[in-house]
Write an enzyme that holds these catalytic residues in place. Structure first.
Site, PDB file in Angstrom:
ATOM      1  CG  HIS A 139     -22.904 -43.692  75.493  1.00 18.14           C
ATOM      2  ND1 HIS A 139     -21.852 -42.809  75.658  1.00 18.14           N
ATOM      3  CD2 HIS A 139     -23.921 -42.948  74.978  1.00 18.14           C
ATOM      4  CE1 HIS A 139     -22.215 -41.600  75.282  1.00 18.14           C
ATOM      5  NE2 HIS A 139     -23.460 -41.647  74.868  1.00 18.14           N
TER       6      HIS A 139
HETATM    7  O1  RIB Z   1     -24.783 -41.298  79.372  1.00 19.17           O
HETATM    8  C1  RIB Z   1     -24.988 -42.360  78.477  1.00 19.17           C
HETATM    9  C2  RIB Z   1     -25.858 -43.412  79.090  1.00 19.17           C
HETATM   10  O2  RIB Z   1     -27.123 -42.845  79.414  1.00 19.17           O
HETATM   11  C3  RIB Z   1     -26.165 -44.570  78.123  1.00 19.17           C
HETATM   12  O3  RIB Z   1     -26.356 -45.754  78.860  1.00 19.17           O
HETATM   13  C4  RIB Z   1     -27.460 -44.144  77.501  1.00 19.17           C
HETATM   14  O4  RIB Z   1     -28.241 -45.252  77.070  1.00 19.17           O
HETATM   15  C5  RIB Z   1     -28.146 -43.474  78.663  1.00 19.17           C
HETATM   16  O5  RIB Z   1     -28.736 -44.491  79.469  1.00 19.17           O
END
Ligand code: RIB
Ligand code: CA
Length: 312
Positions: free
Chosen positions: A242
């Site tokens: 992500h």
């Molecule tokens: O949903 C994904 C996000 O939530 C990413 O930033 C992960 O690190 C968590 O913070």
């Protein structure tokens, strides 16, 4: 001229890779500081993990600050079920020796935006938006001085990962997200719609390991651990990276495609709390406020990431 950025983060294995990618690219990115926020795990761990990652990158000179330890107006929700009890489970990494800065992270954001020339600092939130919103609330004069915000958060076509409707970062502090999405600051959003296409398949994980460096090994072990949640839930062959999508967009925006649209945040309903209502099809006349990224060249993304990690 390197882009001058503040990384706001809740490490988190994917945050860690985003930070490593930034620190591996000093010609393009000048990291003015890293501000930790409560999110994946409590603040005491996210600030510690941020320092661990800086030392893994060989950068104990980076200024790391602790920001808010809970959302603006709600109880903290964490994600140990995804990231492990330390938030950085997977590799065994040494405890940090570099100092935590004494100034609060929110004050660092405010001070930096007041001191640096207007329109020269990019904010890169990788976790709940609490620190950014708190800075904007405490110092409204800085809002117009921010060059842009490039954040990981939200979901539309992919729907939620922490509830059926919401992505974790927005879900944890929807009020903060509402402030940021209505701040008027130029905003680029990396939602699950694109990050779920950045999967660390086995060949990609093998490429990290093949770097033969402590960083390559650590990243391979982090993503091996991190993929359990998504493999069990989605049946995927790899973890979605992500947060590194934020750093990669700053380095190579042409790897990504999206649309400038309206995005609103649900803050009232408990059923859909934290949902990003993205008007992807332009069915409303709500004012457009975000470049919402929907796709990426995943092979190009992993080639860039692996090439840069090799430098550390
Ligand atoms: O949903 C994904 C996000 O939530 C990413 O930033 C992960 O690190 C968590 O913070
Ligand atoms: Ca994160």
């Amino acid at each position: 001229m390197a882009q001058r950025i503040i990384i706001d983060t809740d490490p988190g294995q994917d945050d860690a890779v985003a930070i490593l990618l930034a620190l591996a690219s000093p010609e393009e990115l000048e990291v003015l500081g890293i501000t930790a926020v409560a999110g994946n795990v409590p603040l005491a761990l996210t600030e510690r993990n941020a320092r661990i990652v800086c030392e893994l990158a060989g950068r104990p000179d980076i200024k790391v600050f602790a920001g808010c330890d809970k959302p603006l107006s709600r109880a903290l929700v964490t994600a140990e079920h995804v990231h492990g009890s330390t938030g950085l489970d997977g590799p065994v990494l040494p405890a940090p020796t570099m100092p935590l800065q004494s100034r609060n992270g929110v004050d660092f954001i405010i001070d930096t935006l007041r001191q640096e020339p207007e329109g020269t600092v990019t904010l890169c939130p990788l976790g709940p938006l609490t620190n950014i919103a708190a800075a904007f609330q405490r110092a409204p004069d800085i809002v117009g001085r921010v060059k842009q915000i490039v954040l990981m958060g939200g979901a539309y076509f992919e729907v939620g990962n922490i509830t059926p409707a919401a992505e974790f970062n927005i879900y944890v502090d929807p009020e903060a997200a509402d402030i940021v999405f209505h701040s008027g600051v130029p905003l680029t959003v990396m939602p699950l719609d694109v990050t779920h296409k950045a999967l660390v398949t086995k060949p990609r994980n093998d490429a990290f390991r093949a770097l033969g460096t402590p960083v390559g090994e650590a990243v391979a072990e982090m993503t091996d651990f991190f993929e359990r949640f998504d493999r069990d839930k989605y049946g995927w062959d790899g973890a979605p990276l992500h947060d590194p999508c934020v750093t990669a967009w700053l380095l190579a925006p042409d790897l990504f495609t999206g649309r400038f649209i309206n995005v609103e945040i649900e803050t009232v309903s408990e059923l859909t709390r934290g949902m990003t209502v993205a008007d992807w099809w332009g069915v409303t006349d709500r004012p457009k406020n975000a470049t919402y990224i929907g796709d990426l060249d995943s092979d190009g993304f992993f080639a860039l990431l692996t090439d840069r990690l090799a430098r550390l």
